[in-house]
Design a protein around this motif. Structure first.
Motif, PDB file in Angstrom:
ATOM      1  N   THR A 166      43.849  30.785  36.161  1.00  0.00           N
ATOM      2  CA  THR A 166      42.426  31.315  35.945  1.00  0.00           C
ATOM      3  C   THR A 166      41.919  31.375  34.434  1.00  0.00           C
ATOM      4  O   THR A 166      41.016  30.879  34.166  1.00  0.00           O
ATOM      5  CB  THR A 166      42.174  32.530  36.622  1.00  0.00           C
TER       6      THR A 166
ATOM      7  N   ASP B 203      37.585  44.761  44.548  1.00  0.00           N
ATOM      8  CA  ASP B 203      36.895  44.497  43.307  1.00  0.00           C
ATOM      9  C   ASP B 203      37.484  45.752  42.237  1.00  0.00           C
ATOM     10  O   ASP B 203      37.570  45.464  41.037  1.00  0.00           O
ATOM     11  CB  ASP B 203      35.586  44.829  43.319  1.00  0.00           C
TER      12      ASP B 203
ATOM     13  N   PRO C 213      36.134  41.727  38.561  1.00  0.00           N
ATOM     14  CA  PRO C 213      36.201  40.360  38.873  1.00  0.00           C
ATOM     15  C   PRO C 213      35.051  39.461  38.871  1.00  0.00           C
ATOM     16  O   PRO C 213      33.778  40.068  38.607  1.00  0.00           O
ATOM     17  CB  PRO C 213      36.503  40.301  40.651  1.00  0.00           C
TER      18      PRO C 213
ATOM     19  N   ASP D 129      33.322  37.374  48.464  1.00  0.00           N
ATOM     20  CA  ASP D 129      33.207  35.851  48.167  1.00  0.00           C
ATOM     21  C   ASP D 129      34.471  35.680  48.162  1.00  0.00           C
ATOM     22  O   ASP D 129      35.051  34.301  48.539  1.00  0.00           O
ATOM     23  CB  ASP D 129      32.336  35.663  47.084  1.00  0.00           C
ATOM     24  N   ARG D 130      35.582  36.244  47.356  1.00  0.00           N
ATOM     25  CA  ARG D 130      36.832  35.803  47.218  1.00  0.00           C
ATOM     26  C   ARG D 130      37.467  35.716  48.718  1.00  0.00           C
ATOM     27  O   ARG D 130      38.386  34.675  48.833  1.00  0.00           O
ATOM     28  CB  ARG D 130      37.616  36.676  46.562  1.00  0.00           C
TER      29      ARG D 130
ATOM     30  N   CYS E 267      44.667  38.256  42.976  1.00  0.00           N
ATOM     31  CA  CYS E 267      42.948  38.613  42.691  1.00  0.00           C
ATOM     32  C   CYS E 267      42.250  37.476  43.268  1.00  0.00           C
ATOM     33  O   CYS E 267      41.222  37.762  43.824  1.00  0.00           O
ATOM     34  CB  CYS E 267      42.804  38.814  41.364  1.00  0.00           C
ATOM     35  N   PHE E 268      42.842  36.107  43.119  1.00  0.00           N
ATOM     36  CA  PHE E 268      42.036  34.988  43.559  1.00  0.00           C
ATOM     37  C   PHE E 268      40.844  34.901  43.056  1.00  0.00           C
ATOM     38  O   PHE E 268      39.599  34.883  43.784  1.00  0.00           O
ATOM     39  CB  PHE E 268      42.348  34.755  45.010  1.00  0.00           C
ATOM     40  N   ASP E 269      40.237  35.368  41.755  1.00  0.00           N
ATOM     41  CA  ASP E 269      38.988  35.611  41.337  1.00  0.00           C
ATOM     42  C   ASP E 269      38.234  34.237  41.142  1.00  0.00           C
ATOM     43  O   ASP E 269      37.109  34.273  41.512  1.00  0.00           O
ATOM     44  CB  ASP E 269      39.143  36.294  39.989  1.00  0.00           C
TER      45      ASP E 269
ATOM     46  N   LEU F  79      39.136  30.515  42.326  1.00  0.00           N
ATOM     47  CA  LEU F  79      40.083  29.913  43.020  1.00  0.00           C
ATOM     48  C   LEU F  79      40.199  28.491  42.241  1.00  0.00           C
ATOM     49  O   LEU F  79      39.119  27.758  42.254  1.00  0.00           O
ATOM     50  CB  LEU F  79      39.788  29.621  44.613  1.00  0.00           C
TER      51      LEU F  79
ATOM     52  N   ALA G 249      33.957  37.357  40.838  1.00  0.00           N
ATOM     53  CA  ALA G 249      33.679  36.859  42.402  1.00  0.00           C
ATOM     54  C   ALA G 249      33.762  38.216  43.206  1.00  0.00           C
ATOM     55  O   ALA G 249      35.012  38.858  42.708  1.00  0.00           O
ATOM     56  CB  ALA G 249      33.876  35.782  42.872  1.00  0.00           C
TER      57      ALA G 249
ATOM     58  N   LEU H 293      44.746  40.778  49.180  1.00  0.00           N
ATOM     59  CA  LEU H 293      43.502  40.354  48.292  1.00  0.00           C
ATOM     60  C   LEU H 293      43.148  42.003  47.548  1.00  0.00           C
ATOM     61  O   LEU H 293      42.760  42.873  48.266  1.00  0.00           O
ATOM     62  CB  LEU H 293      42.444  40.007  48.790  1.00  0.00           C
TER      63      LEU H 293
END
Length: 168
Positions: A152, A65, A77, A83-84, A36-38, A40, A79, A62
């Protein structure tokens, strides 16, 4: 002075473009990871750098949303996908980002068949989606050690604790 919106990164590819560019046969070792790298953080940066060191090209699947919301809950998310993806694209360790909308990247992994499938140390190999497909194609499955205290969830908890209570 106004600024025009940044153009989409050349690192972000739809699945069909990813397969056309990096499918088999290919030169070099292709490494795949996903997430997800919501928000970072350092743990992500070090994990992605370690993953990239395992091959010649690092592809990051990735979650969209909608996929993040299904997996993490209705308030996620934090972001947007755009944006992610932009933040991930700024990392030199990341070569390609491909969004996917399913809850797992199994179909993407089965289509791409990376030479190396990587997840962070909070996963066990037995839990890794796509491991069977990658191994059957002669690939390697790797767990990169987890960086303690860098997640996170922990970061969001610290941020929430630092906020003053809303006034009534």
């Amino acid at each position: 002075m106004t600024h025009a919106p940044a153009p989409p990164s050349r690192k972000v590819l739809a699945v069909d473009a990813l397969l056309a560019r990096h499918g088999r046969p290919r030169n070099g070792r292709l490494v795949f990871t996903n997430g997800c790298f919501d928000v970072l953080h350092r743990g992500h940066v070090e994990y992605l750098s370690a993953a990239r060191a395992l091959g010649d090209v690092l592809v990051v699947g990735l979650n969209t949303d909608a996929s993040v919301a299904r997996l993490k809950g209705p308030h996620r998310p934090y972001a947007s996908l755009e944006d992610r993806a932009a933040v991930l694209a700024a990392l030199t360790s990341v070569d390609v980002i491909t969004p996917f909308d399913s809850d797992t990247p199994r179909a993407l992994i089965a289509a791409l068949l990376p030479d190396v499938l990587v997840k962070g140390g909070d996963y066990a190999i037995e839990e890794m989606v796509g491991r069977d497909e990658v191994r059957a194609a002669g690939g390697e499955v790797v767990v990169v050690p987890y960086l303690p205290g860098r997640s996170t969830t922990q970061l969001v908890r610290r941020i929430r604790r630092a906020q003053p209570a809303p006034s009534e």
